[in-house]
Scaffold this motif. Structure first.
Motif, PDB file in Angstrom:
ATOM      1  N   ALA A 270      20.653   6.708  73.527  1.00 29.14           N
ATOM      2  CA  ALA A 270      19.863   8.759  73.426  1.00 29.14           C
ATOM      3  C   ALA A 270      20.799   9.397  73.517  1.00 29.14           C
ATOM      4  O   ALA A 270      20.609  10.722  72.584  1.00 29.14           O
ATOM      5  CB  ALA A 270      18.835   7.872  74.390  1.00 29.14           C
ATOM      6  N   GLU A 271      21.799   9.271  74.750  1.00 26.33           N
ATOM      7  CA  GLU A 271      22.502  10.615  74.383  1.00 26.33           C
ATOM      8  C   GLU A 271      23.488  10.594  72.559  1.00 26.33           C
ATOM      9  O   GLU A 271      23.933  11.770  72.331  1.00 26.33           O
ATOM     10  CB  GLU A 271      23.616  10.401  75.449  1.00 26.33           C
ATOM     11  CG  GLU A 271      23.050  10.575  76.633  1.00 26.33           C
ATOM     12  CD  GLU A 271      23.475  10.619  78.001  1.00 26.33           C
ATOM     13  OE1 GLU A 271      24.709   9.645  78.265  1.00 26.33           O
ATOM     14  OE2 GLU A 271      23.048  10.697  79.339  1.00 26.33           O
ATOM     15  N   ARG A 272      24.590   9.098  72.800  1.00 24.75           N
ATOM     16  CA  ARG A 272      25.049   9.423  71.504  1.00 24.75           C
ATOM     17  C   ARG A 272      24.784  10.309  70.471  1.00 24.75           C
ATOM     18  O   ARG A 272      24.948  11.383  69.296  1.00 24.75           O
ATOM     19  CB  ARG A 272      25.489   8.124  70.929  1.00 24.75           C
ATOM     20  CG  ARG A 272      26.621   7.254  72.188  1.00 24.75           C
ATOM     21  CD  ARG A 272      27.396   6.749  71.766  1.00 24.75           C
ATOM     22  NE  ARG A 272      26.684   5.653  72.139  1.00 24.75           N
ATOM     23  CZ  ARG A 272      26.717   4.470  72.837  1.00 24.75           C
ATOM     24  NH1 ARG A 272      27.422   4.235  73.651  1.00 24.75           N
ATOM     25  NH2 ARG A 272      25.872   3.423  73.087  1.00 24.75           N
ATOM     26  N   SER A 273      23.248   9.337  70.326  1.00 26.08           N
ATOM     27  CA  SER A 273      21.931  10.247  68.193  1.00 26.08           C
ATOM     28  C   SER A 273      21.628  11.272  69.068  1.00 26.08           C
ATOM     29  O   SER A 273      21.883  12.247  67.562  1.00 26.08           O
ATOM     30  CB  SER A 273      20.977   9.355  68.752  1.00 26.08           C
ATOM     31  OG  SER A 273      20.992   7.642  68.947  1.00 26.08           O
ATOM     32  N   GLN A 274      20.955  12.181  69.884  1.00 30.06           N
ATOM     33  CA  GLN A 274      21.195  13.271  70.389  1.00 30.06           C
ATOM     34  C   GLN A 274      22.509  14.189  69.628  1.00 30.06           C
ATOM     35  O   GLN A 274      22.187  15.165  69.188  1.00 30.06           O
ATOM     36  CB  GLN A 274      20.970  13.520  70.964  1.00 30.06           C
ATOM     37  CG  GLN A 274      19.537  13.289  71.949  1.00 30.06           C
ATOM     38  CD  GLN A 274      18.757  13.370  73.669  1.00 30.06           C
ATOM     39  OE1 GLN A 274      18.426  14.582  73.524  1.00 30.06           O
ATOM     40  NE2 GLN A 274      18.560  12.279  74.093  1.00 30.06           N
ATOM     41  N   ALA A 275      24.122  12.971  70.440  1.00 33.46           N
ATOM     42  CA  ALA A 275      24.803  14.294  69.867  1.00 33.46           C
ATOM     43  C   ALA A 275      25.075  14.072  68.468  1.00 33.46           C
ATOM     44  O   ALA A 275      25.668  15.302  67.432  1.00 33.46           O
ATOM     45  CB  ALA A 275      26.143  14.012  70.520  1.00 33.46           C
TER      46      ALA A 275
END
Length: 216
Positions: free
Chosen positions: A16-21
């Motif tokens: 999720a963090e990678r996708s948001q970044a």
């Protein structure tokens, strides 16, 4: 009772963090190129190599996404400003370092300037609605206030200087020059972005700011 996060949950969080970044980076490029009005969610999804539905899941709509991009832009510059350790050096050196940093950051991140241009076209409403942007900027104002007070106490700086006004002047001297370099170069018949011109501009800005602050 301590809640234990499973490896599967941790991996989902990292995804999720990678996708948001990835979405924020793609949106930053899209907004800086086309502005808020011209930006398209389809292109942002393509830039991020993610499903468009995921963008709406994390950021709701284009307006909220633009606000998040602005917040991230301010977070990036504020974090790098903190690495200057301005309170650890003499007041005049601290101001000089901040002027140099601001100039070089704007040069290295032209997308920051175009994002601000777009935000101002919309009267800054996305930042007015953002608590994060103000919270991110407060430490810089406090740091600058501390520098000014140290300078006043040791007799090197004049008193009564508003740290917000001072920072607006520092940022504005760089921002106007770089945002308008094409028109300024055209009307004055000089390439204002040569290495020599950029060095002259930095020296000029530093002299102006310190000339205002320093006590003769």
């Amino acid at each position: 009772m301590v809640k234990v996060t499973s490896p599967a949950n941790e991996e989902r969080l990292r995804d999720a963090e990678r996708s948001q970044a990835a979405i924020l980076a793609a949106a930053r490029d899209e907004f800086s190129e086309f502005g808020l009005g011209g930006a398209r969610m389809d292109r942002i999804a393509e830039r991020a190599a993610l499903n468009k539905r995921l963008i709406y899941y994390y950021f709701e709509d284009k307006e909220r996404l633009f606000q998040s991009v602005l917040e991230q832009a301010y977070r990036d510059i504020r974090e790098q400003e903190q690495q200057l350790h301005l309170l650890d050096i003499a007041p005049a050196d601290a101001v000089r370092r901040l002027v140099e940093f601001t100039w070089n950051y704007y040069l290295a991140h032209p997308e920051f300037l175009t994002l601000l241009n777009s935000a101002n076209l919309h009267r800054g409403r996305h930042l007015q609605e953002s608590q994060h942007a103000r919270q991110l900027t407060s430490p810089l104002v406090e740091t600058l206030a501390g520098i000014l007070e140290r300078g006043r106490k040791d007799g090197s700086f004049r008193g009564g200087v508003d740290p917000v006004q001072l920072y607006v002047s520092i940022a504005g001297l760089s921002y106007f020059y770089l945002s308008n370099n094409h028109t300024l170069s055209a009307i004055f018949g000089r390439d204002l972005m040569t290495a020599k011109a950029r060095n002259e501009r930095l020296s000029h800005m530093t002299d102006l700011i310190l000339g205002y602050l320093l006590v003769d």
